[in-house]
Motif scaffolding. Structure first.
Motif, PDB file in Angstrom:
ATOM      1  N   ALA A  57       1.962   5.705  -4.393  1.00 32.20           N
ATOM      2  CA  ALA A  57       2.787   4.423  -4.014  1.00 32.20           C
ATOM      3  C   ALA A  57       1.723   3.595  -3.024  1.00 32.20           C
ATOM      4  N   PRO A  58       1.864   2.435  -2.984  1.00 32.17           N
ATOM      5  CA  PRO A  58       1.124   1.506  -2.216  1.00 32.17           C
ATOM      6  C   PRO A  58       1.541   1.649  -0.642  1.00 32.17           C
ATOM      7  N   ILE A  86      -9.212  -6.196   3.557  1.00 33.77           N
ATOM      8  CA  ILE A  86      -9.605  -4.866   3.136  1.00 33.77           C
ATOM      9  C   ILE A  86     -10.541  -5.086   2.400  1.00 33.77           C
ATOM     10  N   ALA A  87     -11.765  -4.032   2.674  1.00 34.68           N
ATOM     11  CA  ALA A  87     -13.040  -4.180   2.231  1.00 34.68           C
ATOM     12  C   ALA A  87     -12.856  -3.566   0.707  1.00 34.68           C
ATOM     13  N   GLY A  88     -13.480  -4.215  -0.203  1.00 37.65           N
ATOM     14  CA  GLY A  88     -13.516  -3.774  -1.795  1.00 37.65           C
ATOM     15  C   GLY A  88     -12.227  -4.316  -2.379  1.00 37.65           C
ATOM     16  N   THR A  89     -11.536  -5.327  -2.046  1.00 36.80           N
ATOM     17  CA  THR A  89     -10.247  -5.768  -2.683  1.00 36.80           C
ATOM     18  C   THR A  89     -10.693  -6.343  -3.848  1.00 36.80           C
ATOM     19  N   LEU A  92      -5.370  -9.066  -6.281  1.00 36.08           N
ATOM     20  CA  LEU A  92      -4.366  -9.507  -5.380  1.00 36.08           C
ATOM     21  C   LEU A  92      -3.043  -9.859  -6.334  1.00 36.08           C
ATOM     22  N   ALA A  93      -1.872  -9.431  -5.995  1.00 31.83           N
ATOM     23  CA  ALA A  93      -0.845  -9.761  -6.774  1.00 31.83           C
ATOM     24  C   ALA A  93       0.497 -10.239  -5.801  1.00 31.83           C
ATOM     25  N   LEU A  94       1.141 -10.955  -6.374  1.00 29.86           N
ATOM     26  CA  LEU A  94       2.524 -11.562  -5.691  1.00 29.86           C
ATOM     27  C   LEU A  94       3.666 -10.936  -6.187  1.00 29.86           C
ATOM     28  N   VAL A  95       4.587 -10.250  -5.591  1.00 33.71           N
ATOM     29  CA  VAL A  95       5.789  -9.877  -6.339  1.00 33.71           C
ATOM     30  C   VAL A  95       7.108 -10.244  -5.639  1.00 33.71           C
ATOM     31  N   VAL A  96       7.884 -10.737  -6.291  1.00 36.62           N
ATOM     32  CA  VAL A  96       9.190 -11.429  -5.776  1.00 36.62           C
ATOM     33  C   VAL A  96      10.272 -10.250  -6.547  1.00 36.62           C
ATOM     34  N   GLU A  97      10.746  -9.499  -5.406  1.00 37.65           N
ATOM     35  CA  GLU A  97      11.687  -8.329  -5.710  1.00 37.65           C
ATOM     36  C   GLU A  97      12.738  -8.618  -6.617  1.00 37.65           C
ATOM     37  N   ALA A 131       2.854  -9.383  -1.022  1.00 35.49           N
ATOM     38  CA  ALA A 131       1.595  -9.286  -1.377  1.00 35.49           C
ATOM     39  C   ALA A 131       0.799  -7.833  -1.709  1.00 35.49           C
ATOM     40  N   LEU A 132       0.213  -7.613  -2.878  1.00 39.18           N
ATOM     41  CA  LEU A 132      -0.290  -6.346  -3.341  1.00 39.18           C
ATOM     42  C   LEU A 132      -1.556  -6.240  -3.495  1.00 39.18           C
ATOM     43  N   ALA A 133      -2.525  -5.549  -2.806  1.00 38.34           N
ATOM     44  CA  ALA A 133      -3.956  -5.525  -2.983  1.00 38.34           C
ATOM     45  C   ALA A 133      -4.410  -4.248  -3.672  1.00 38.34           C
ATOM     46  N   LYS A 134      -5.302  -4.315  -4.469  1.00 37.36           N
ATOM     47  CA  LYS A 134      -5.832  -3.054  -4.909  1.00 37.36           C
ATOM     48  C   LYS A 134      -7.387  -3.107  -4.471  1.00 37.36           C
ATOM     49  N   ALA A 135      -7.890  -2.083  -3.918  1.00 38.90           N
ATOM     50  CA  ALA A 135      -9.047  -1.910  -3.152  1.00 38.90           C
ATOM     51  C   ALA A 135      -9.474  -0.407  -3.561  1.00 38.90           C
ATOM     52  N   GLY A 136     -10.448  -0.616  -4.438  1.00 41.35           N
ATOM     53  CA  GLY A 136     -10.989   0.938  -4.943  1.00 41.35           C
ATOM     54  C   GLY A 136      -9.912   1.418  -5.842  1.00 41.35           C
ATOM     55  N   ASP A 137      -9.244   2.733  -5.543  1.00 42.87           N
ATOM     56  CA  ASP A 137      -8.193   3.087  -6.193  1.00 42.87           C
ATOM     57  C   ASP A 137      -7.086   3.299  -5.496  1.00 42.87           C
ATOM     58  N   LYS A 138      -7.024   2.547  -4.097  1.00 40.89           N
ATOM     59  CA  LYS A 138      -5.803   2.598  -3.278  1.00 40.89           C
ATOM     60  C   LYS A 138      -5.186   1.202  -3.378  1.00 40.89           C
TER      61      LYS A 138
END
Length: 155
Positions: A57-58, A86-89, A92-97, A131-138
């Motif tokens: 989970a994020p 966040i280093a290594g991003t 980036l995603a934008l999510v509207v619930e 806002a959802l960010a992916k950095a590495g595998d996190k």
């Protein structure tokens, strides 16, 4: 009507041509399209993160800054942005619930560039925006409630 028909029927060929000009083989382009399709069909933040490759989970992060208005007078055009410190991003995603398809935008962040994006999204009703960010595998998120008003009268 002819123009709409051309755009509707030509979009797949256009996407394939753009992918080829970017150096992708047709198989790679189809794989990318299938991946994006799964992500953009997500209904929740968790589904969007999973479609982007999350195995856990994020986690909420103060290093991910979401720019969104508290009140949007016109749900058809809501300016939303995200900046990741966040280093290594890499994404980036934008999510509207509360949108029918929660994932509104997805950006790949090339190495060596600032992870800072913004776009207009459509919101059918007041909702949490992530806002959802992916950095590495996190994966990390930031959230803000945006109230959509109808004609400035509240909603």
């Amino acid at each position: 009507m002819e123009r709409r028909h051309f755009l509707a029927t030509g979009s797949g060929a256009t996407a394939l041509a753009l992918a080829a000009s970017a150096g992708l083989s047709p198989a790679q382009a189809q794989t990318a399209a299938a991946w994006n399709k799964l992500a953009f069909e997500s209904k929740t933040l968790a589904e969007a993160a999973k479609a982007m490759g999350a195995t856990t989970a994020p986690v909420e992060s103060k290093d991910l800054i979401l720019q969104a208005p508290e009140i949007a007078e016109n749900g058809s055009v809501v300016r939303v942005g995200a900046q990741s410190n966040i280093a290594g991003t890499t994404q980036l995603a934008l999510v509207v619930e509360k949108n029918p398809n929660a994932l509104a935008a997805l950006f790949d962040i090339p190495a060596g560039t600032d992870a800072n994006v913004s776009t207009n999204v459509k919101m059918g009703q007041s909702s949490n925006v992530y806002a959802l960010a992916k950095a590495g595998d996190k994966f990390f998120y930031s959230v803000k409630e945006v109230k959509v008003t109808l004609g400035g009268c509240g909603g």
